[in-house]
Design a protein around this motif. Sequence first.
Motif, PDB file in Angstrom:
ATOM      1  N   MET A 443       0.750  -1.212   0.076  1.00 55.51           N
ATOM      2  CA  MET A 443      -0.110  -0.050   0.023  1.00 55.51           C
ATOM      3  C   MET A 443       0.824   1.256   0.053  1.00 55.51           C
ATOM      4  N   LEU A 444       0.426   2.127  -0.884  1.00 51.55           N
ATOM      5  CA  LEU A 444       1.205   3.449  -0.907  1.00 51.55           C
ATOM      6  C   LEU A 444       0.929   4.280   0.332  1.00 51.55           C
ATOM      7  N   GLU A 445      -0.088   4.040   1.062  1.00 45.99           N
ATOM      8  CA  GLU A 445      -0.494   4.550   2.265  1.00 45.99           C
ATOM      9  C   GLU A 445       0.627   4.148   3.518  1.00 45.99           C
ATOM     10  N   ASP A 446       0.933   2.808   3.346  1.00 48.18           N
ATOM     11  CA  ASP A 446       1.752   2.440   4.287  1.00 48.18           C
ATOM     12  C   ASP A 446       3.221   2.945   4.170  1.00 48.18           C
ATOM     13  N   GLU A 447       3.525   3.190   2.819  1.00 46.11           N
ATOM     14  CA  GLU A 447       5.111   3.792   2.453  1.00 46.11           C
ATOM     15  C   GLU A 447       5.055   5.008   2.943  1.00 46.11           C
ATOM     16  N   ALA A 448       3.855   6.030   2.802  1.00 45.31           N
ATOM     17  CA  ALA A 448       3.924   7.331   3.088  1.00 45.31           C
ATOM     18  C   ALA A 448       4.041   7.275   4.721  1.00 45.31           C
ATOM     19  N   GLU A 449       3.303   6.415   5.384  1.00 45.00           N
ATOM     20  CA  GLU A 449       3.411   6.526   6.800  1.00 45.00           C
ATOM     21  C   GLU A 449       4.344   6.171   7.228  1.00 45.00           C
ATOM     22  N   HIS A 450       5.383   5.412   6.602  1.00 48.32           N
ATOM     23  CA  HIS A 450       6.886   5.042   6.983  1.00 48.32           C
ATOM     24  C   HIS A 450       7.691   6.257   7.028  1.00 48.32           C
TER      25      HIS A 450
END
Length: 892
Positions: A443-450
Motif C-alpha cells: 500500500m502506498l499509504e503504508d509507505e507514506a506513513e513510514h
Amino acid sequence: MAEQIVSLVLTKLGGLLIEECFFLKGVTKQVESVKTHLRLMQGFLRDAEEMKNKGNNGTKQWVKEVRDVAFEIENAIDTYVVKIHNVTAKHVPRWRRCAVKIVALHKLGNAISAIKEKIRTISESAINLGIKKLGEDVGEARLPPQKPVVPDIDDDEIVGFEVDRENIINKLIDGPNTQRRHIISIVGPGGLGKTTLARKVYNNSKVKELFGIRVWLSISQDFKLIDVLRKMYEKVTGKNAVEDAAGYLGEINKSLSEKRYLIVLDDVWTNDVFDWLKDGFPDVGNGSRVMITTRNLDVALDHTRVFKLPFLNKDESLKLLLKNANQNPDFFLICPNELQDVAEKLAERCDGLPLAIVVLGRLLSKKPCDHAHWSQVEKNLDWYRDGEGCMNILYSSYHDLPYYLKSCFRYLACFPEDHKIEVLPLLRMWIAEGFMDHNKKGMLEDEAEHCLEELAQRSLVQVVKRNCVGSIKYFRVHDLLHDLAIRESEENDLLFICNKENTQTDFKKARRVVIHNNHKVESQNQNLENIAMPNVRSFLNFDSIAQIGIRYPLLRVLELVEFNKKLKKLPEELKSMIHLRYLGLARTLSLEQLPETIGCLQNLQTININYTNVEKIPSSLWGIQALRHVTLTRLPGPPPSANLVNLQTLGSVIVPESWRDGLPHLPRLRSLRLGYFDKEENGSIVMPDWKIVLTLLGTLHNLVSLFIEGDRIPTEIADVKTSPGYQHLQTLVSEPPYSTRFFLDTVELPRNLIKLSLWHIWFDKDPMPKLEKLPCLKSLMLTRIENIEEMVCSAGGFPQLQKLFIYKVHDLKQWKVEKEAMCLLKTLTIWGCQKLSALPDLNHVKTLQELRLAEMSDVSENPARSNHQIFRGEMKSKSNLIADSPATAPFC
C-alpha cells in the motif's frame, strides 16, 4: 529535489510510450532518447548534490538546470495528456479528435527536440564541472516498515529542564499577591525549548489540579486575531464559535470569572497580542495566571514576571545528545571512550540549544555507532550554510535525508506556522503528488506513513498525538524547521505563499500555491480568479477567500477546507483538471452540489466532502476506479455495479436499498463507516436488512476499522460466524442513539481489537468478564451502558488496556478491580456515574497517570489516591474533556 523529479519524469515517459504508442509514432525515438539521457544524468546527480551542499556554486547551477529541464519535460507530457483528453468525449467527431491529437503530437515533438538539446548541453557541462558519474541506478532504497526505535521527544524528559520546570510551577502557584492574576513570560531564542518547557508545566499534575480551566493557544508570527478568539471561545465555553465574533471576549471573560484559570499564549511575537486579548482575562482575585512564551524580551518586559530560559551547559548538552543518539536511554553513561571526544565536539557545535542537540542526536542514531561515521558528521557541519550553528545543524540533518524524504519534508512548508497537521490528509497529498513509489508492492499509504515516521525519528517533526495503534495522528513542525522547509521550497521555485509580498508573476513558476491569511491577500488586491497558474500542482487554502478560478490544468492536489461560504456548487470546468488526484472540500458548509462531470476525473484518488450540505452523489463518481479514499456525511453508498478495486476508506455512507440485489466490489477496503437508520413506510418503522451488512463484512478481508452509527443496531453486530472478514478488525465503534440489546453469551468480539467503543448498549449482565479477555485491547469507551449495577475486572484481565472512558453508566453502583487487572492502564475517565459510591482500588496499577472525574459528587476517592493524581471538574462538553491538552488526550 532534481533526483526525484528526474525519476518521476522517467516513469511518466515510460507510461506515455505504452499508453499513446499509436500517436507517438513520430516522436517515439525522441522520447526514448530523452529517457536515455535522463538516466545518464541520474548517474551524476548524487555527486552533484554533495558538491552543491559543500558550496560549489557551479554545481548548484547545474543541479538547478537539471531540475528545470525535468520540469519542462513533465509539463510537456501533462499538457499533451490534457489536450488529448479534452477531445475524447463521444460527442466530438472522430476527425476532430485525430486532428487535435496530430497537432498536440507535433507540439510535443517540438518541445522534446528543444529539451533534447538542453539535455545534451547539460550532460557535457557535468564533465567540465568535475561531477563524477556514480552509476545509472542511483535510486535509494525505500524505507522498510519500522516501529519507533527512539521515543517521541515529548515523551522524554528534556535534560536540564527539571529545575526550570519546578521554578515556573512555583511562580504559578506562589509568590507575592498570590491571588492576583499574574502574567509569566518564558523568554529565549528559537530552539531553546520554550514551548517544550511550557508544555511540561501545563501538563504537570499539580497545575492540572490547581487550575479548573486550562487553555493552550498557539499564536505564531503570522497569526490571525479572529482565529485565536474563536479557538479560545470554543475551549473556554465548550460551545461552537459563531460567525459574529463581537461578543467573544465578553463570553470568555464571563466563563473565566467562574474558575481559577491558566491561559498559555505560545510563540508571541508582538507587544499588542496581549493588549488585544486582555479584556478576556478577568482578575477576580482567585489566583489565575497567564503564561507567555516569546523570543522577544520587549514582549516579556511589558508584563510582570520574566523567566529567561538558560542555554544548556556542556554536560547537559552532551547528555541530551547521547540520549538521542542511541536507543539505550543510559548510553550517556556507557559511551565508549573513542566516541566521547567527537561527541563532546558535536555537542559544543549546538551552542546549548536543545532543538539542535536533539536533531543532531537523531541524525547520529541513523549512523553506525563508531568514531569514523560520527567524525564525518562533525566534518559535514562545515559544508552547509553560513550563519547560526543551529541552522547549520538543521541543514545537515535535512541534507542527510534520502531524496524522497526531502520532498516529503519540503511539502510541510505548505502548512501555516505552528499548524497542528492532521496526518491522513497529508499522506494522501504526498501520494497524489507522486512522492511514493507506485511500482512498489504494498500500500502506498503504508509507505507514506513510514516516511512520516522516519521524519519523526529524526525529530524533523514533533508528534502531538498517536492513535491507539501507535500511528501518528497529529504533529507540528518547529518554526525553525518550518523556515528551513520554506527556504528550500522557494529556492527551488516550488512554493508561493499568498501572505507574503510577492508579485503575480511569481505564480507562473510556482508548483505549489497556498493561502494562509486572507487579509494580506486582499491587501494586495489579488484576484485569484483571473490569475493563470499553468505549472501549479498543489493548491491549498487555509482561509476563506472571495473567489478562485479553475485555471490550473495540471493540478493534482486541491484543498479548499472551509472555503468560500458562497460556494454552492463546483464549476463544470472542473472536468478539465484531469490530473487531479486529491479534492478536499471538508467543512465547506455552503457546498450543496457536485457536478456530474466529476466522473471525468479518472485519476482522482481522494475526495472529502465531509460536513458539507451535498445531498446527492453523482453516479459518475463511482465509476472512477482510481478512488482510494471517499469521505462523505450520511450519503448512500456505491451501487452494486461499482468496481472500486483500489478503495480503502469509505464513509459515512447509508446502506442503500440497491445492496439487496448485490454488493459493490471493495476488495481492499480498510476503513468503513456505515450509517444505519430507520425509515417510515405507511406510518410504521422499517429496519434495513442487517444481513446485507453482515454479507458485506464477510467479503472485506482487509477491513481493520468499522464505525456503525444509526437508530438501532442489532445484536448481530458481533456475530463473527457469519462475517469472516470481521475477524481482522482493530477498531470497532458502535454508536446508535437508542438502546441496542446485547446478550453476552451469544456475542463473540474480534480478538484483534485494539480500540472498542460501545454506545447505548443494554447488556444482560456485566460485560467486563467478556471484554477483559480481548488480548490486544488498548482503548475502551463505554457510553450510556444500561442494566449494569456492578462491574468486576478480574486478575489478569485487560492485559494491554491503556485508556478507559466510562460515560453516564447511570445504573452502576459498584466496581471492583482485582489485583493484576489493567496493569498497563494510563488514563481513566469516569463521567456522570452518579450512583457509583466508591472508586475501585487501583494502587497496584503503577502505570496510571491520570484519573479524571466529572459529575461524580458522591464518589469516595480514598482507595485510588496513593499512586496518581485525581482531577475533578465539570466538563462542558466531551470534546473539552478529551482534548484539553496540546500533547495528549485520554481517548484516541
